[in-house]
Design a protein around this motif. Structure first.
Motif, PDB file in Angstrom:
ATOM      1  N   ASP A 153     -11.626  -9.322  -1.987  1.00 39.08           N
ATOM      2  CA  ASP A 153     -10.686  -8.391  -1.359  1.00 39.08           C
ATOM      3  C   ASP A 153      -9.569  -8.105  -2.362  1.00 39.08           C
ATOM      4  OD1 ASP A 153      -8.929  -6.943   0.247  1.00 39.08           O
ATOM      5  OD2 ASP A 153      -9.378  -8.154   2.031  1.00 39.08           O
ATOM      6  N   THR A 155      -7.195  -5.709  -1.836  1.00 42.90           N
ATOM      7  CA  THR A 155      -6.110  -4.961  -1.198  1.00 42.90           C
ATOM      8  C   THR A 155      -4.791  -5.718  -1.326  1.00 42.90           C
ATOM      9  OG1 THR A 155      -6.452  -5.977   0.979  1.00 42.90           O
ATOM     10  CG2 THR A 155      -7.718  -3.976   0.480  1.00 42.90           C
ATOM     11  N   GLU A 157      -2.540  -5.964   0.907  1.00 44.67           N
ATOM     12  CA  GLU A 157      -2.327  -6.710   2.154  1.00 44.67           C
ATOM     13  C   GLU A 157      -2.922  -8.111   2.060  1.00 44.67           C
ATOM     14  OE1 GLU A 157      -1.315  -7.643   6.155  1.00 44.67           O
ATOM     15  OE2 GLU A 157      -0.622  -5.979   4.901  1.00 44.67           O
ATOM     16  N   ALA A 158      -4.176  -8.184   1.621  1.00 44.87           N
ATOM     17  CA  ALA A 158      -4.858  -9.480   1.523  1.00 44.87           C
ATOM     18  C   ALA A 158      -4.193 -10.374   0.483  1.00 44.87           C
ATOM     19  CB  ALA A 158      -6.328  -9.272   1.179  1.00 44.87           C
ATOM     20  N   GLY A 160      -1.070 -10.207  -0.450  1.00 45.84           N
ATOM     21  CA  GLY A 160       0.212 -10.607   0.106  1.00 45.84           C
ATOM     22  C   GLY A 160       0.078 -11.758   1.083  1.00 45.84           C
ATOM     23  N   VAL A 161      -0.945 -11.690   1.941  1.00 48.26           N
ATOM     24  CA  VAL A 161      -1.199 -12.779   2.896  1.00 48.26           C
ATOM     25  C   VAL A 161      -1.524 -14.067   2.138  1.00 48.26           C
ATOM     26  CG1 VAL A 161      -2.781 -13.626   4.677  1.00 48.26           C
ATOM     27  CG2 VAL A 161      -1.917 -11.289   4.797  1.00 48.26           C
ATOM     28  N   HIS A 164       1.690 -15.349   0.782  1.00 46.97           N
ATOM     29  CA  HIS A 164       2.557 -15.731   1.904  1.00 46.97           C
ATOM     30  C   HIS A 164       2.153 -17.099   2.460  1.00 46.97           C
ATOM     31  CE1 HIS A 164       3.609 -15.531   6.337  1.00 46.97           C
ATOM     32  NE2 HIS A 164       4.773 -15.521   5.742  1.00 46.97           N
ATOM     33  N   LYS A 204       5.441  -6.807  -0.167  1.00 45.80           N
ATOM     34  CA  LYS A 204       4.415  -7.044   0.861  1.00 45.80           C
ATOM     35  C   LYS A 204       4.663  -8.366   1.586  1.00 45.80           C
ATOM     36  CE  LYS A 204       1.493  -4.958   1.983  1.00 45.80           C
ATOM     37  NZ  LYS A 204       1.325  -4.099   3.200  1.00 45.80           N
ATOM     38  N   GLU A 207       7.387  -7.873   4.003  1.00 46.65           N
ATOM     39  CA  GLU A 207       6.896  -7.108   5.155  1.00 46.65           C
ATOM     40  C   GLU A 207       6.115  -8.012   6.105  1.00 46.65           C
ATOM     41  OE1 GLU A 207       3.297  -4.032   6.042  1.00 46.65           O
ATOM     42  OE2 GLU A 207       4.367  -3.731   4.137  1.00 46.65           O
ATOM     43  N   ILE A 208       5.258  -8.866   5.558  1.00 45.95           N
ATOM     44  CA  ILE A 208       4.469  -9.788   6.382  1.00 45.95           C
ATOM     45  C   ILE A 208       5.394 -10.729   7.143  1.00 45.95           C
ATOM     46  CG2 ILE A 208       2.843 -11.731   6.273  1.00 45.95           C
ATOM     47  CD1 ILE A 208       1.563 -10.215   3.825  1.00 45.95           C
ATOM     48  N   ARG A 211       7.071  -8.906  10.021  1.00 44.29           N
ATOM     49  CA  ARG A 211       6.160  -8.731  11.161  1.00 44.29           C
ATOM     50  C   ARG A 211       6.082 -10.010  11.978  1.00 44.29           C
ATOM     51  NH1 ARG A 211       2.165  -5.962   7.442  1.00 44.29           N
ATOM     52  NH2 ARG A 211       0.895  -7.834   7.620  1.00 44.29           N
TER      53      ARG A 211
END
Length: 221
Positions: A153, A155, A157-158, A160-161, A164, A204, A207-208, A211
């Motif tokens: 992956d 992306t 987003e992935a 960043g997770v 994180h 990112k 942002e996570i 959320r």
């Protein structure tokens, strides 16, 4: 062969190269990861899932090696029994080691951690379980292990997770110095992927986190 860990998906054994491959005098240690059957699943679905996950993990480790990530070599993949035989990374877990050394040395290792994650993300791979428990220090190098939750992956987003989760793990385990340590992790990450990538990943992560705080407020309310 010694059982050293049993998780929900697999049993992990420590063995020797000669025992597995019947090569006399070669006493190098190896890890045998056996994805165990799940009786609650339909047999055909269970076999399909275990096969897919075994293949994926082996491919991920192979690709990570191509991008010079410090991680185990894969020696054999047995799709009949859903087994991966891989290199045993003998060394000290970073989790304990980091708590026994001076701050300057800690930060030097955190920078190395960031570089390994940067190489992994450059390969289009996320680890899925980045903690200092899944990092080994061997001969001055940081090795990433336990790729059972890893995936292909690329992306933001992935990625960043992924980072994180490491930040949260460091906050929990190394709470007295994690902020400084994670900052240096990101500096090492930028050495591989560049300052632009670092800025994007920091945004990112923020942002996570926002959320998560939003969900917590709504849950409490």
């Amino acid at each position: 062969m010694e059982l050293i860990k049993q998780g929900a998906e697999a049993k992990i054994y420590l063995s020797e190269f000669q025992e597995v491959f019947k090569i006399p005098l070669l006493r190098e240690k190896v890890i045998i990861k056996h994805r165990i059957p799940k009786r609650y699943r339909i047999k055909e679905i269970d076999e399909k899932l275990r096969k897919e996950r075994t293949i994926r993990e082996a491919r991920i480790l192979h690709r990570a090696k191509e991008f010079r990530v410090n991680c185990p070599y894969v020696y054999e993949v047995n799709l009949r029994d859903m087994i991966i035989v891989m290199e045993f990374i003998e060394g000290e877990r970073l989790k304990e080691h980091l708590e026994r050394i001076p701050m300057e040395e800690r930060l030097s290792l955190c920078r190395k951690v960031g570089k390994e994650i940067g190489k992994l993300h450059r390969a289009g791979i996320i680890h899925g379980d980045l903690t200092t428990s899944n990092m080994i220090l061997r001969d001055g190098k940081v090795y990433l292990i336990d790729f059972g939750l890893a995936d292909f992956d690329s992306t933001l987003e992935a990625q960043g997770v992924d980072l994180h989760l490491l930040k949260r793990a460091m906050e929990s385990t190394h709470y007295t110095w994690f902020a400084q340590g994670f900052k240096v992790v990101l500096e090492g990450y930028a050495e591989i992927l560049g300052e632009d990538a670092r800025q994007k990943i920091e945004e990112k992560i923020a942002e996570i986190e926002s959320r998560g705080r939003y969900r917590e407020r709504n849950w409490v309310g």
